[in-house]
Design a protein around this motif. Structure first.
Motif, PDB file in Angstrom:
ATOM      1  N   LYS A   7       0.832  -1.203   0.000  1.00 57.63           N
ATOM      2  CA  LYS A   7       0.000   0.000   0.000  1.00 57.63           C
ATOM      3  C   LYS A   7       0.875   1.265   0.000  1.00 57.63           C
ATOM      4  CE  LYS A   7      -3.853  -2.278   0.090  1.00 57.63           C
ATOM      5  NZ  LYS A   7      -4.852  -2.103   1.157  1.00 57.63           N
ATOM      6  N   SER A   8       2.155   1.136   0.395  1.00 55.27           N
ATOM      7  CA  SER A   8       3.067   2.288   0.321  1.00 55.27           C
ATOM      8  C   SER A   8       3.371   2.621  -1.127  1.00 55.27           C
ATOM      9  CB  SER A   8       4.360   1.995   1.088  1.00 55.27           C
ATOM     10  OG  SER A   8       4.094   1.694   2.440  1.00 55.27           O
ATOM     11  N   ASP A   9       3.530   1.591  -1.991  1.00 60.07           N
ATOM     12  CA  ASP A   9       3.666   1.826  -3.434  1.00 60.07           C
ATOM     13  C   ASP A   9       2.399   2.459  -3.995  1.00 60.07           C
ATOM     14  OD1 ASP A   9       6.242   1.013  -3.800  1.00 60.07           O
ATOM     15  OD2 ASP A   9       5.753  -1.014  -4.492  1.00 60.07           O
ATOM     16  N   VAL A  10       1.236   2.054  -3.461  1.00 65.75           N
ATOM     17  CA  VAL A  10      -0.039   2.606  -3.925  1.00 65.75           C
ATOM     18  C   VAL A  10      -0.065   4.114  -3.639  1.00 65.75           C
ATOM     19  CG1 VAL A  10      -2.549   2.590  -3.579  1.00 65.75           C
ATOM     20  CG2 VAL A  10      -1.277   0.428  -3.664  1.00 65.75           C
ATOM     21  N   TYR A  11       0.397   4.515  -2.456  1.00 61.65           N
ATOM     22  CA  TYR A  11       0.419   5.947  -2.115  1.00 61.65           C
ATOM     23  C   TYR A  11       1.291   6.722  -3.097  1.00 61.65           C
ATOM     24  CZ  TYR A  11       0.885  10.261   0.568  1.00 61.65           C
ATOM     25  OH  TYR A  11       0.866  11.567   0.951  1.00 61.65           O
ATOM     26  N   SER A  12       2.506   6.206  -3.364  1.00 58.74           N
ATOM     27  CA  SER A  12       3.421   6.897  -4.284  1.00 58.74           C
ATOM     28  C   SER A  12       2.795   6.996  -5.674  1.00 58.74           C
ATOM     29  CB  SER A  12       4.756   6.158  -4.350  1.00 58.74           C
ATOM     30  OG  SER A  12       5.364   6.103  -3.080  1.00 58.74           O
ATOM     31  N   PHE A  13       2.108   5.933  -6.113  1.00 59.97           N
ATOM     32  CA  PHE A  13       1.444   5.967  -7.414  1.00 59.97           C
ATOM     33  C   PHE A  13       0.324   7.004  -7.418  1.00 59.97           C
ATOM     34  CE2 PHE A  13      -1.962   4.464 -10.251  1.00 59.97           C
ATOM     35  CZ  PHE A  13      -1.281   4.520 -11.456  1.00 59.97           C
ATOM     36  N   GLY A  14      -0.355   7.161  -6.256  1.00 67.21           N
ATOM     37  CA  GLY A  14      -1.388   8.179  -6.162  1.00 67.21           C
ATOM     38  C   GLY A  14      -0.839   9.568  -6.424  1.00 67.21           C
ATOM     39  N   VAL A  15       0.400   9.836  -5.949  1.00 67.22           N
ATOM     40  CA  VAL A  15       1.035  11.138  -6.209  1.00 67.22           C
ATOM     41  C   VAL A  15       1.288  11.303  -7.706  1.00 67.22           C
ATOM     42  CG1 VAL A  15       3.040  12.601  -5.717  1.00 67.22           C
ATOM     43  CG2 VAL A  15       2.103  11.137  -3.915  1.00 67.22           C
ATOM     44  N   VAL A  16       1.745  10.212  -8.379  1.00 67.25           N
ATOM     45  CA  VAL A  16       1.972  10.280  -9.822  1.00 67.25           C
ATOM     46  C   VAL A  16       0.659  10.568 -10.559  1.00 67.25           C
ATOM     47  CG1 VAL A  16       2.745   8.983 -11.852  1.00 67.25           C
ATOM     48  CG2 VAL A  16       3.975   8.752  -9.679  1.00 67.25           C
ATOM     49  N   LEU A  17      -0.470   9.956 -10.108  1.00 68.31           N
ATOM     50  CA  LEU A  17      -1.768  10.241 -10.718  1.00 68.31           C
ATOM     51  C   LEU A  17      -2.111  11.726 -10.599  1.00 68.31           C
ATOM     52  CD1 LEU A  17      -4.118   7.263  -9.676  1.00 68.31           C
ATOM     53  CD2 LEU A  17      -3.160   7.763 -11.929  1.00 68.31           C
ATOM     54  N   VAL A  18      -1.851  12.312  -9.422  1.00 69.61           N
ATOM     55  CA  VAL A  18      -2.139  13.739  -9.231  1.00 69.61           C
ATOM     56  C   VAL A  18      -1.231  14.582 -10.111  1.00 69.61           C
ATOM     57  CG1 VAL A  18      -2.234  15.614  -7.552  1.00 69.61           C
ATOM     58  CG2 VAL A  18      -2.916  13.313  -6.870  1.00 69.61           C
ATOM     59  N   GLU A  19       0.023  14.166 -10.316  1.00 68.59           N
ATOM     60  CA  GLU A  19       0.914  14.877 -11.234  1.00 68.59           C
ATOM     61  C   GLU A  19       0.319  14.876 -12.641  1.00 68.59           C
ATOM     62  OE1 GLU A  19       5.416  14.491 -10.787  1.00 68.59           O
ATOM     63  OE2 GLU A  19       4.721  12.695  -9.752  1.00 68.59           O
ATOM     64  N   LEU A  20      -0.165  13.715 -13.089  1.00 66.67           N
ATOM     65  CA  LEU A  20      -0.754  13.622 -14.432  1.00 66.67           C
ATOM     66  C   LEU A  20      -2.010  14.480 -14.539  1.00 66.67           C
ATOM     67  CD1 LEU A  20      -0.301   9.779 -14.988  1.00 66.67           C
ATOM     68  CD2 LEU A  20       0.785  11.589 -16.313  1.00 66.67           C
ATOM     69  N   LEU A  21      -2.797  14.554 -13.447  1.00 64.93           N
ATOM     70  CA  LEU A  21      -4.012  15.363 -13.472  1.00 64.93           C
ATOM     71  C   LEU A  21      -3.699  16.862 -13.466  1.00 64.93           C
ATOM     72  CD1 LEU A  21      -6.534  13.632 -11.033  1.00 64.93           C
ATOM     73  CD2 LEU A  21      -6.988  14.295 -13.401  1.00 64.93           C
ATOM     74  N   SER A  22      -2.729  17.267 -12.632  1.00 70.50           N
ATOM     75  CA  SER A  22      -2.508  18.696 -12.395  1.00 70.50           C
ATOM     76  C   SER A  22      -1.363  19.294 -13.200  1.00 70.50           C
ATOM     77  CB  SER A  22      -2.221  18.917 -10.910  1.00 70.50           C
ATOM     78  OG  SER A  22      -0.997  18.297 -10.544  1.00 70.50           O
ATOM     79  N   GLY A  23      -0.399  18.446 -13.630  1.00 68.91           N
ATOM     80  CA  GLY A  23       0.785  18.967 -14.305  1.00 68.91           C
ATOM     81  C   GLY A  23       1.730  19.694 -13.364  1.00 68.91           C
ATOM     82  N   GLN A  24       1.590  19.468 -12.052  1.00 75.64           N
ATOM     83  CA  GLN A  24       2.411  20.157 -11.063  1.00 75.64           C
ATOM     84  C   GLN A  24       3.391  19.200 -10.401  1.00 75.64           C
ATOM     85  OE1 GLN A  24       0.366  22.826  -8.373  1.00 75.64           O
ATOM     86  NE2 GLN A  24      -1.451  22.888  -9.699  1.00 75.64           N
ATOM     87  N   LYS A  25       4.459  19.776  -9.818  1.00 73.77           N
ATOM     88  CA  LYS A  25       5.503  18.989  -9.172  1.00 73.77           C
ATOM     89  C   LYS A  25       5.054  18.552  -7.783  1.00 73.77           C
ATOM     90  CE  LYS A  25       9.341  21.176 -11.617  1.00 73.77           C
ATOM     91  NZ  LYS A  25      10.633  21.900 -11.504  1.00 73.77           N
ATOM     92  N   PRO A  26       5.589  17.434  -7.280  1.00 74.74           N
ATOM     93  CA  PRO A  26       5.168  16.925  -5.962  1.00 74.74           C
ATOM     94  C   PRO A  26       5.526  17.858  -4.811  1.00 74.74           C
ATOM     95  CG  PRO A  26       7.052  15.696  -6.780  1.00 74.74           C
ATOM     96  CD  PRO A  26       6.576  16.540  -7.918  1.00 74.74           C
ATOM     97  N   ILE A  27       6.616  18.598  -4.931  1.00 74.79           N
ATOM     98  CA  ILE A  27       7.007  19.592  -3.928  1.00 74.79           C
ATOM     99  C   ILE A  27       7.375  20.865  -4.688  1.00 74.79           C
ATOM    100  CG2 ILE A  27       8.633  20.210  -2.101  1.00 74.79           C
ATOM    101  CD1 ILE A  27       6.835  17.984  -1.271  1.00 74.79           C
ATOM    102  N   SER A  28       6.826  22.005  -4.297  1.00 71.79           N
ATOM    103  CA  SER A  28       7.117  23.238  -5.028  1.00 71.79           C
ATOM    104  C   SER A  28       6.985  24.438  -4.093  1.00 71.79           C
ATOM    105  CB  SER A  28       6.159  23.405  -6.212  1.00 71.79           C
ATOM    106  OG  SER A  28       6.397  24.635  -6.863  1.00 71.79           O
ATOM    107  N   ILE A  29       7.982  25.336  -4.155  1.00 72.79           N
ATOM    108  CA  ILE A  29       7.926  26.572  -3.359  1.00 72.79           C
ATOM    109  C   ILE A  29       6.971  27.585  -3.986  1.00 72.79           C
ATOM    110  CG2 ILE A  29      10.265  26.286  -2.445  1.00 72.79           C
ATOM    111  CD1 ILE A  29      11.222  28.272  -4.527  1.00 72.79           C
ATOM    112  N   GLN A  30       6.561  27.340  -5.232  1.00 73.14           N
ATOM    113  CA  GLN A  30       5.638  28.278  -5.882  1.00 73.14           C
ATOM    114  C   GLN A  30       4.251  28.212  -5.233  1.00 73.14           C
ATOM    115  OE1 GLN A  30       5.752  27.397 -10.058  1.00 73.14           O
ATOM    116  NE2 GLN A  30       7.860  28.116 -10.292  1.00 73.14           N
TER     117      GLN A  30
END
Length: 749
Positions: free
Chosen positions: A597-620
């Motif tokens: 399920k830890s791999d599932v969480y990391s994949f969830g972040v990749v899904l959000v990247e594909l949806l938003s086009g944003q980086k996982p960590i950003s000072i912007q």
């Protein structure tokens, strides 16, 4: 013609003998000089070339000159003597001298094996009516001297052993074993209406006596001056080099029984002066008749006492000198007939030829054996024994994993030419190579600087040898007989997924349909690792920079250096926390227990990247709690503001229902409770449903099999997959996005 050939052979033999007789100064394969300064062992340049960190020397550029520095005490070296002495440069301390600045930090040797030489150095003060003093922890109070004002027009000449006579200049001795000092000044003139300039320095008294002619020249000194240090080694350090203290008589002469042991060097202990822990120090010397560096193994070589000398004749006029090991003998001269001379010359010539041929054969044999031993050494150091254990246990698929030889890979990469570099990262450098059969491959030159990275390297070989999936980078083989291990992968030409998410690429736009396909391919690969591999495999570092795109822009999961296999009935594994900020499972942070399920969480972040086009960590995303993309996304979902963060292209091309469905799936993957997350098999099935519903509704993704991409070599280099190691406990996992910015400095560029 034959005589000429024999002459050349004899000359070559002499050159070899002369070169071989040169006494070594540094360890084998270590630099012997920095600029024009010789660096003898126990000092050294480069890893493994010095006895400990205090003796490490680095070459640096000062005033367009290459000079050596003692790294830990940051002092420029002038010369080093194996007899325990070295000359360094120290700055002058100025007082009330207008534009001449006093150094901010006084050099300190405290805690080091170095001290200022009491015998070779003097403390000198220069100025009119100046009292200069030095203080040190080695003695109570201060030591100093005062310089009276010299009469106008006087030009004192420094002569004999007197450096200064007290007029405009004074000198004093320093205490023994001093390792640090502070300098202070006092104006002792009666008339203090005008400011007086004074300065003081510690200096090699021999140098200043030979280099400075008069007081005027002394006043013009503004640069650093040479100072003599002495250094000490301790018995424990010498024993590590195979050196031990020898017995010797009270007068320092070796006993006769010791001379019969064919020794070339000896070491002796003396009372220690610097370290309060070690009670003795040790010095080593070459025996009489030998010269070289006694701190090296076989570092003392025989002196040829019979070399002609203009000022020294060892034998009488009717004798000639014969060199022996450690000494020489004198023999009477006898007249020899020309026949004997010719016979001896011919015999010596043939003997020299035979010796040369034998030496050449022996050289080739030794070189071959060294090469074999070197490969064995690298094989062991690079984890060859660990890999053999895995082979014997049947965990490595030998049929699919080829062992390449170093010569083949060296040729494939044009000797690892910098022009062949595809990318660099924390685990090594990746080169593009072409094998003898014309196949293009990616060759990873690993960074192995500790045992943990060897285990990571072998782990990657074991993991990838068990995998056969179209969406996982294929390992073709490895090479362990080089200085650092090499991994050979299939060549994936189109770079990382992150490049296409964050920067619009004209040759391959990341459309909504393409994003759905890539997400489905990644999920399928992870589902295969979790459920279909011979043993379940947890990737442990899923992120967009570890997803590569092949020639047809299909996803390939890469970087298995931190992955782990688990038993079929095992639900999790407990390890040190590894991964990349922004992708790490918060539950894993707290428990150090990694599950599927830890791999599932990391994949969830990749899904959000594909949806938003944003980086996982950003000072912007400067708002509190929004620097982490996962937290920002979950807040947006809770506030019913999903479409505020969805990428504009996704909004244009995707259907609202499909976008919401994908967002809900990402939300389930990012649940802080791992038990409530879906499995990767369920995720893959749900993505297939979303993808099929899009096709059924009329949307059409271009068939990647039908699209022809001409580019075989990427315009941009690979982003080499890297892994960060994080502390095991950061407190409340819900506050992950609120971690201070410096922790994310490497991923927010």
């Amino acid at each position: 013609m034959v005589l000429q050939l024999v002459g050349h052979i004899l000359l070559f033999s002499c050159l070899i003998t002369t070169a071989a007789s040169e006494a070594p100064t540094a360890k084998e394969r270590c630099p012997t000089k920095c600029g024009n300064i010789t660096i003898p062992f126990p000092f050294g340049i480069g890893t493994g070339c010095y006895i400990n960190n205090w003796f490490e020397v680095v070459c640096t550029n000062r005033n367009n000159n290459t000079v050596p520095l003692l790294k830990r005490i940051n002092l420029e070296v002038i010369s080093i003597d194996e007899d325990g002495v070295l000359d360094v440069k120290l700055p002058i301390t100025f007082w009330n001298c207008n534009d001449l600045k006093t150094p901010q930090n006084t050099a300190t040797l405290e805690g080091s094996p170095f001290a200022f030489s009491e015998r070779e150095n003097k403390f000198i003060a220069v100025g009119c009516g100046v009292l200069a003093m030095i203080s040190s922890s080695k003695f109570n109070g201060s030591i100093g001297c005062s310089a009276a004002c010299v009469s106008e027009g006087t030009n004192n000449v420094i002569e004999g052993n007197t450096i200064c006579d007290g007029m405009d200049c004074c000198q004093t001795s320093i205490p023994s074993n001093m390792q640090a000092f502070n300098t202070s000044f006092l104006d002792i003139r009666r008339d203090k209406s005008e400011k007086t300039c004074g300065y003081a320095f510690l200096v090699n008294h021999t140098w200043i006596r030979e280099s400075v002619e008069n007081i005027s020249a002394l006043h013009e000194m503004t640069s650093d001056v040479p100072v003599v240090l002495y250094w000490e080694l301790y018995p424990a350090q010498m024993e590590a080099l195979g050196k031990s203290a020898d017995s010797f008589a009270s007068d320092g002469i070796f006993k006769s029984e010791d001379r019969s042991k064919n020794k070339t060097d000896y070491c002796a202990t003396y009372p220690n002066t610097l370290s309060p822990v070690n009670q003795t120090k040790m010095k080593c010397y070459c025996m009489t008749g030998f010269e070289g560096n006694p701190y090296l193994h076989n570092g003392c070589l025989d002196i040829d006492e019979c070399v002609p000398s203009d000022d020294y004749h060892r034998c009488g006029d009717d004798e000639y000198c014969v060199n022996t090991v450690g000494s020489y003998t004198c023999k009477s001269k006898r007249k020899k007939s020309w026949v004997k001379v010719v016979l001896i010359g011919v015999g010596n010539g043939f003997g020299a030829v035979l010796l040369l041929l034998g030496s050449w054969g022996l050289f080739k044999l030794v070189k071959k054996r060294r090469k074999i031993q070197r490969k064995k050494k690298f094989f062991t150091r690079n984890g060859g024994l660990l890999l053999q254990q895995q082979l014997s246990s049947g965990e490595v698929n030998v049929e699919k994993t080829k062992l390449f030889n170093s010569k083949e890979l060296d040729k494939a990469t044009d000797h690892f030419n910098v022009d062949r570099i595809l990318g660099q990262g924390g685990q090594g450098t990746v080169y593009k190579g072409m094998l003898a059969d014309g196949k293009i491959v990616a060759i990873k030159k690993s960074k192995i600087d500790n045992e943990g990275k060897i285990i990571q390297f072998i782990n990657e070989v074991v993991i990838l040898s068990q995998i056969n999936h179209r969406n996982i980078v294929k390992l073709l083989g490895c090479c362990l007989e080089t200085e650092v291990p090499l991994l050979v992968y299939e060549f994936v030409p189109n770079g990382t997924l992150s490049k296409y998410i964050y920067d619009e690429q004209e040759e391959f736009p990341l459309t909504w349909e393409v994003r759905l396909r890539i997400a489905t391919e990644i999920a399928g690969a992870l589902s295969y690792l979790h459920t279909s591999a011979s043993l379940p495999i947890y990737h442990r570092d899923i992120k967009s920079t570890n997803i590569l795109l092949d020639g047809r822009y299909r996803a390939k999961v890469a970087d298995f250096g931190t992955s782990r296999s688990v038993a079929i009935d095992q639900t999790h594994l407990t390890t040190l926390v590894h991964g990349t900020f922004g992708y790490l499972d918060p539950e894993y942070f707290q428990s150090s227990q990694f599950s599927d399920k830890s791999d599932v969480y990391s994949f969830g972040v990749v899904l959000v990247e594909l949806l938003s086009g944003q980086k996982p960590i950003s000072i912007q995303r400067s708002e509190e709690g929004r620097r982490g993309l996962a937290t920002y996304f979950m807040q947006s979902m809770e506030e019913n503001a999903l479409f505020d963060i969805v990428d504009a292209r996704v909004m244009r091309e995707g259907k609202r229902e499909a976008i919401i469905a994908l967002a809900e799936l990402a939300k389930r993957c990012l649940n802080l409770n791992g038990k409530k997350r879906p499995t990767m098999k369920e995720v893959a099935a749900l993505l297939e449903d979303i993808k099929n519903s899009e096709k059924a509704s009329g949307a059409h993704e271009p068939d990647v099999e039908e699209v022809e991409y001409v580019r075989e070599v990427p315009d941009q280099p690979w982003e080499l997959f890297s892994t960060s190691t994080c502390p095991a406990d950061f407190g409340d996992p819900a506050g992950l996005s609120a971690i201070e910015l410096p922790l994310f400095s490497n991923v927010t560029q």
